[in-house]
Design a protein around this motif. Structure first.
Motif, PDB file in Angstrom:
ATOM      1  N   ASN A   1      34.315  41.921  29.070  1.00  0.00           N
ATOM      2  CA  ASN A   1      35.501  41.871  28.584  1.00  0.00           C
ATOM      3  C   ASN A   1      35.504  41.395  27.057  1.00  0.00           C
ATOM      4  OD1 ASN A   1      35.899  38.852  28.695  1.00  0.00           O
ATOM      5  ND2 ASN A   1      36.475  39.347  30.848  1.00  0.00           N
TER       6      ASN A   1
ATOM      7  N   ALA B   1      38.510  31.753  28.797  1.00  0.00           N
ATOM      8  CA  ALA B   1      37.231  32.502  29.254  1.00  0.00           C
ATOM      9  C   ALA B   1      36.334  32.477  28.163  1.00  0.00           C
ATOM     10  CB  ALA B   1      37.569  33.921  29.613  1.00  0.00           C
TER      11      ALA B   1
ATOM     12  N   ASP C   1      36.200  38.598  25.759  1.00  0.00           N
ATOM     13  CA  ASP C   1      35.822  37.262  25.517  1.00  0.00           C
ATOM     14  C   ASP C   1      34.266  36.983  25.628  1.00  0.00           C
ATOM     15  OD1 ASP C   1      38.323  35.714  25.449  1.00  0.00           O
ATOM     16  OD2 ASP C   1      38.542  36.263  27.522  1.00  0.00           O
TER      17      ASP C   1
ATOM     18  N   ARG D   1      31.497  32.424  38.791  1.00  0.00           N
ATOM     19  CA  ARG D   1      31.777  33.656  38.378  1.00  0.00           C
ATOM     20  C   ARG D   1      31.201  34.071  37.134  1.00  0.00           C
ATOM     21  NH1 ARG D   1      37.786  36.306  39.759  1.00  0.00           N
ATOM     22  NH2 ARG D   1      37.096  36.626  41.843  1.00  0.00           N
ATOM     23  N   LEU D   2      30.683  35.284  36.858  1.00  0.00           N
ATOM     24  CA  LEU D   2      30.241  35.633  35.546  1.00  0.00           C
ATOM     25  C   LEU D   2      31.168  35.536  34.707  1.00  0.00           C
ATOM     26  CD1 LEU D   2      27.153  36.010  35.112  1.00  0.00           C
ATOM     27  CD2 LEU D   2      27.655  38.333  35.440  1.00  0.00           C
ATOM     28  N   MET D   3      31.243  34.450  33.540  1.00  0.00           N
ATOM     29  CA  MET D   3      32.538  34.498  32.606  1.00  0.00           C
ATOM     30  C   MET D   3      32.407  35.830  31.673  1.00  0.00           C
ATOM     31  SD  MET D   3      33.988  32.521  34.294  1.00  0.00           S
ATOM     32  CE  MET D   3      35.466  31.951  33.367  1.00  0.00           C
ATOM     33  N   GLY D   4      33.405  36.176  31.273  1.00  0.00           N
ATOM     34  CA  GLY D   4      33.547  37.277  30.319  1.00  0.00           C
ATOM     35  C   GLY D   4      33.421  38.729  30.933  1.00  0.00           C
ATOM     36  N   PHE D   5      33.319  38.587  32.269  1.00  0.00           N
ATOM     37  CA  PHE D   5      33.031  40.014  33.102  1.00  0.00           C
ATOM     38  C   PHE D   5      34.240  40.000  33.872  1.00  0.00           C
ATOM     39  CE2 PHE D   5      28.810  40.119  31.569  1.00  0.00           C
ATOM     40  CZ  PHE D   5      28.429  41.398  31.798  1.00  0.00           C
TER      41      PHE D   5
ATOM     42  N   TYR E   1      26.424  45.170  42.686  1.00  0.00           N
ATOM     43  CA  TYR E   1      27.484  44.341  42.842  1.00  0.00           C
ATOM     44  C   TYR E   1      28.698  44.552  41.711  1.00  0.00           C
ATOM     45  CZ  TYR E   1      30.421  40.231  43.187  1.00  0.00           C
ATOM     46  OH  TYR E   1      31.704  39.284  43.130  1.00  0.00           O
TER      47      TYR E   1
ATOM     48  N   HIS F   1      42.096  33.106  31.903  1.00  0.00           N
ATOM     49  CA  HIS F   1      42.912  33.766  30.799  1.00  0.00           C
ATOM     50  C   HIS F   1      42.008  33.628  29.370  1.00  0.00           C
ATOM     51  CE1 HIS F   1      46.151  36.083  28.743  1.00  0.00           C
ATOM     52  NE2 HIS F   1      47.066  35.034  29.206  1.00  0.00           N
TER      53      HIS F   1
ATOM     54  N   LYS G   1      29.544  34.603  47.312  1.00  0.00           N
ATOM     55  CA  LYS G   1      30.873  34.334  47.828  1.00  0.00           C
ATOM     56  C   LYS G   1      31.306  32.888  48.124  1.00  0.00           C
ATOM     57  CE  LYS G   1      32.439  38.559  46.857  1.00  0.00           C
ATOM     58  NZ  LYS G   1      32.939  38.661  45.382  1.00  0.00           N
TER      59      LYS G   1
ATOM     60  N   ARG H   1      41.608  42.057  35.297  1.00  0.00           N
ATOM     61  CA  ARG H   1      42.585  42.611  36.225  1.00  0.00           C
ATOM     62  C   ARG H   1      42.980  44.214  35.875  1.00  0.00           C
ATOM     63  NH1 ARG H   1      46.586  40.339  38.997  1.00  0.00           N
ATOM     64  NH2 ARG H   1      44.998  39.212  40.003  1.00  0.00           N
TER      65      ARG H   1
ATOM     66  N   ARG I   1      32.251  47.087  41.904  1.00  0.00           N
ATOM     67  CA  ARG I   1      33.560  46.489  41.547  1.00  0.00           C
ATOM     68  C   ARG I   1      34.011  46.708  40.118  1.00  0.00           C
ATOM     69  NH1 ARG I   1      30.517  43.879  45.018  1.00  0.00           N
ATOM     70  NH2 ARG I   1      31.526  42.588  46.832  1.00  0.00           N
TER      71      ARG I   1
HETATM   72  N1  CMC Z   1      31.953  37.307  38.318  1.00  0.00           N
HETATM   73  C1  CMC Z   1      31.652  37.776  39.635  1.00  0.00           C
HETATM   74  N2  CMC Z   1      32.514  38.425  40.558  1.00  0.00           N
HETATM   75  C2  CMC Z   1      33.696  38.815  39.883  1.00  0.00           C
HETATM   76  C3  CMC Z   1      33.831  38.403  38.740  1.00  0.00           C
HETATM   77  C4  CMC Z   1      33.016  37.822  37.816  1.00  0.00           C
HETATM   78  N3  CMC Z   1      33.294  37.404  36.528  1.00  0.00           N
HETATM   79  N4  CMC Z   1      35.118  38.869  38.419  1.00  0.00           N
HETATM   80  C5  CMC Z   1      35.820  39.608  39.562  1.00  0.00           C
HETATM   81  N5  CMC Z   1      34.606  39.617  40.508  1.00  0.00           N
HETATM   82  C6  CMC Z   1      34.662  39.986  41.813  1.00  0.00           C
HETATM   83  C7  CMC Z   1      35.554  39.358  42.839  1.00  0.00           C
HETATM   84  O1  CMC Z   1      34.993  38.259  43.670  1.00  0.00           O
HETATM   85  C8  CMC Z   1      35.973  40.348  43.673  1.00  0.00           C
HETATM   86  O2  CMC Z   1      34.979  40.486  44.529  1.00  0.00           O
HETATM   87  P1  CMC Z   1      35.415  41.174  46.500  1.00  0.00           P
HETATM   88  O3  CMC Z   1      35.966  42.307  46.016  1.00  0.00           O
HETATM   89  O4  CMC Z   1      33.877  41.305  46.866  1.00  0.00           O
HETATM   90  O5  CMC Z   1      36.006  39.696  46.723  1.00  0.00           O
HETATM   91  C9  CMC Z   1      35.992  41.652  42.956  1.00  0.00           C
HETATM   92  O6  CMC Z   1      35.465  41.526  41.689  1.00  0.00           O
HETATM   93  C10 CMC Z   1      37.470  41.837  42.317  1.00  0.00           C
HETATM   94  O7  CMC Z   1      37.973  40.876  41.501  1.00  0.00           O
HETATM   95  P2  CMC Z   1      39.464  40.221  41.644  1.00  0.00           P
HETATM   96  O8  CMC Z   1      39.229  38.714  41.826  1.00  0.00           O
HETATM   97  O9  CMC Z   1      40.326  40.904  42.283  1.00  0.00           O
HETATM   98  O10 CMC Z   1      39.675  40.344  39.992  1.00  0.00           O
HETATM   99  P3  CMC Z   1      41.143  39.615  39.618  1.00  0.00           P
HETATM  100  O11 CMC Z   1      41.956  40.949  38.768  1.00  0.00           O
HETATM  101  O12 CMC Z   1      41.868  38.919  40.315  1.00  0.00           O
HETATM  102  O13 CMC Z   1      40.525  38.773  38.493  1.00  0.00           O
HETATM  103  C11 CMC Z   1      39.508  38.147  36.220  1.00  0.00           C
HETATM  104  C12 CMC Z   1      40.365  39.064  36.887  1.00  0.00           C
HETATM  105  C13 CMC Z   1      39.671  38.377  34.780  1.00  0.00           C
HETATM  106  C14 CMC Z   1      40.500  36.825  36.675  1.00  0.00           C
HETATM  107  C15 CMC Z   1      38.203  37.847  36.850  1.00  0.00           C
HETATM  108  O14 CMC Z   1      37.444  39.229  36.779  1.00  0.00           O
HETATM  109  C16 CMC Z   1      37.441  36.689  36.304  1.00  0.00           C
HETATM  110  O15 CMC Z   1      37.356  35.681  37.023  1.00  0.00           O
HETATM  111  N6  CMC Z   1      36.633  37.053  35.174  1.00  0.00           N
HETATM  112  C17 CMC Z   1      35.727  35.767  34.726  1.00  0.00           C
HETATM  113  C18 CMC Z   1      36.808  35.141  33.745  1.00  0.00           C
HETATM  114  C19 CMC Z   1      37.198  36.000  32.572  1.00  0.00           C
HETATM  115  O16 CMC Z   1      36.250  36.559  31.823  1.00  0.00           O
HETATM  116  N7  CMC Z   1      38.184  36.176  32.099  1.00  0.00           N
HETATM  117  C20 CMC Z   1      38.670  36.840  30.989  1.00  0.00           C
HETATM  118  C21 CMC Z   1      39.849  37.970  31.176  1.00  0.00           C
HETATM  119  S1  CMC Z   1      39.924  38.804  29.518  1.00  0.00           S
HETATM  120  C22 CMC Z   1      40.952  37.875  28.441  1.00  0.00           C
HETATM  121  C23 CMC Z   1      42.242  37.837  28.841  1.00  0.00           C
HETATM  122  O17 CMC Z   1      43.078  38.814  28.961  1.00  0.00           O
HETATM  123  O18 CMC Z   1      42.978  36.864  29.193  1.00  0.00           O
END
Ligand code: CMC
Length: 437
Positions: free
Chosen positions: A369, A275, A371, A307-311, A360, A272, A302, A314, A364
């Motif tokens: 984002n 990030a 951040d 994870r690529l932070m900032g990408f 990839y 959240h 996997k 939800r 997806r």
């Molecule tokens: N790098 C690599 N793979 C990713 C990433 C990433 N940053 N984000 C999602 N994926 C993959 C994930 O592994 C999944 O793959 P598969 O379908 O093959 O299993 C697919 O994309 C869908 O991801 P998800 O886990 O269902 O996504 P989620 O909605 O649960 O998580 C998230 C959203 C923001 C937690 C996640 O994208 C993430 O960890 N991003 C990096 C952290 C980040 O930048 N967070 C800031 C969010 S914006 C600020 C805020 O509003 O707080």
């Protein structure tokens, strides 16, 4: 239901085991998907719904913020985030979220004065800080001092009194910025700077962070404008983890200072608000452009937790509109501060380019984002990475307290109480200590 809620007929649910059917009411709002009202589901069917991370559950009605994740749209009270960052100040947006409309000139002046005159904190709070280690994470200090506010402002804790709710809201918006700056000063061993009423919100925050008593502080207008934009972009974001935490805490009638402290704790996590710090740490770890492919491969693996932070997001399955605004702002600030060859910015731009073309990430719908760019700007302004999430908290306090106020004013308010699918052991006989393996 009231407001812009419309009745849209019913949704029929059939239990294939028994053949029984149940009609559930369907409602539509102003924008966004219709909702199926399942409030009577348990009473009528003895079933719960199962939605562990709330991927398909509307937890409340709200008039504040709308996000269309597919289109990459973010609006507060009907105004797009692009218009608000371009044409309004952070405090105008705070007023909009709190009161429902943009202020006219008179109300704008009143609100700015109201917030400005609440920025000072009780002098006794200064002593609170000395209980923390200087090397504490600033978010750890924020969790403590914001929660501690309820011990100082007893005259605005009655959540059933509209005037007290309003004073608490103003106090929180104002004092969180002062406490955030004090947190920064404490961790670097500099004296606290008292707020200045002649500066606007963003300028005053920069002054409290970067000013010192030994010399005058000159506000850089480009930096102050970028700070105002960053605050505006982070002001509210619908029912995210920290906002839902604030609402859930508030639903038990806890006081607003305690609720905002709960929100700060939830914001801290790397998925959240944490990030933005993680992005900068990741860019530093990558170190040079030629190592980007290695990290892209790790993000796709996997078996690797990286994870690529900032990408990714939800809700956004398109470009995060806040990232678009900040991308431009990053360039303005770096140019003004003369940071034209920041290696981290170069890595960030290259990383964005590669990831946006990679199968990839494309498949997806993983876009940069907010951040991804905020960290680069904040670093150029002089903030250490550990302060990034604190800045997010300063801005989001506006959204949290507006959402809290909206919830408290809802006549049908009941304590939030999710249910569960129990998967532990079935009932068993107690085993005496001497008989246990
Ligand atoms: N790098 C690599 N793979 C990713 C990433 C990433 N940053 N984000 C999602 N994926 C993959 C994930 O592994 C999944 O793959 P598969 O379908 O093959 O299993 C697919 O994309 C869908 O991801 P998800 O886990 O269902 O996504 P989620 O909605 O649960 O998580 C998230 C959203 C923001 C937690 C996640 O994208 C993430 O960890 N991003 C990096 C952290 C980040 O930048 N967070 C800031 C969010 S914006 C600020 C805020 O509003 O707080």
């Amino acid at each position: 239901m009231s407001d812009n809620t419309t009745e849209k007929g019913t949704f029929t649910l059939t239990n294939n085991a028994t053949g029984e059917s149940f009609d559930l009411p369907v409602y539509g709002g102003t924008h966004g998907p219709d909702v199926i009202d399942i409030r009577k589901l348990y009473a009528e069917t003895k079933h719960f719904t199962f939605d562990p991370s709330f991927t398909a559950t509307a937890s409340c009605k709200s008039r504040l913020t709308f996000i269309d994740g597919e289109q990459g749209i973010l609006m507060h009270r009907g105004y797009t985030i692009e218009d608000l960052t371009d044409k309004a100040s952070f405090l105008e947006v705070a007023y909009l979220l709190l009161y429902g409309d943009l202020p006219n000139e008179e109300r704008k002046a009143w609100f700015e004065k109201e917030i400005t005159y609440h920025t000072m904190v009780h002098e006794q709070i200064n002593y609170f800080f000395s209980g923390f280690r200087r090397d504490a994470h600033p978010m750890a200090i924020m969790c403590g001092v914001i929660g501690g506010l309820s011990a100082f402002y007893h005259d605005s804790l009655d959540i059933n009194c509209p005037e007290q709710r309003e004073i608490s809201a103003h106090r929180l918006i104002a004092k969180v910025s002062t406490l955030a700056a004090m947190t920064y000063k404490y961790t670097i061993g500099q004296p606290f700077m008292y707020p200045r009423n002649d500066l606007n919100f963003a300028e005053n925050f920069l002054y409290m962070c970067f000013g010192v008593p030994a010399e005058p502080y000159v506000v850089n207008p480009v930096v102050a404008k970028a700070m105002d934009k960053i605050l505006t972009l982070h002001a509210d974001h619908e029912q995210n983890a920290s906002t839902s935490t604030v609402r859930l805490a508030g639903s038990s009638q806890a006081n607003p200072f305690a609720c905002i402290a709960a929100g700060i704790a939830s914001l801290w996590g790397a998925s959240h608000g944490g990030a933005n710090q993680a992005v900068l740490e990741m860019l530093a770890e990558i170190g040079s452009k030629d190592r980007i492919p290695e990290f892209i491969e790790r993000a796709k693996d996997k078996d690797d937790p990286f994870r690529l932070m900032g990408f990714g997001h939800r809700v956004y399955k398109n470009m995060d509109p806040r990232a678009g605004v900040l991308k431009q702002s990053a360039h303005d600030v770096l140019e003004d501060l003369g940071v034209t060859d920041d290696p981290l910015l170069e890595i960030a731009i290259e990383l964005e380019k590669i990831a946006l073309e990679d199968e990839y990430f494309v498949q997806r719908k993983l876009f940069p984002n907010v951040d991804f760019y905020s960290g680069i700007i904040l670093k150029a302004m002089g903030f250490p990475t550990s302060m990034f999430t604190v800045l997010f908290a300063v801005a989001r306090t506006v959204g949290w307290i507006s959402q809290w106020k909206e919830m408290i004013e809802e006549p049908a308010l009941r304590i939030g109480r999710p249910r569960q699918l129990y998967t532990g052991p079935a009932k068993r006989d107690f085993v005496d200590l001497k008989d246990r393996d």
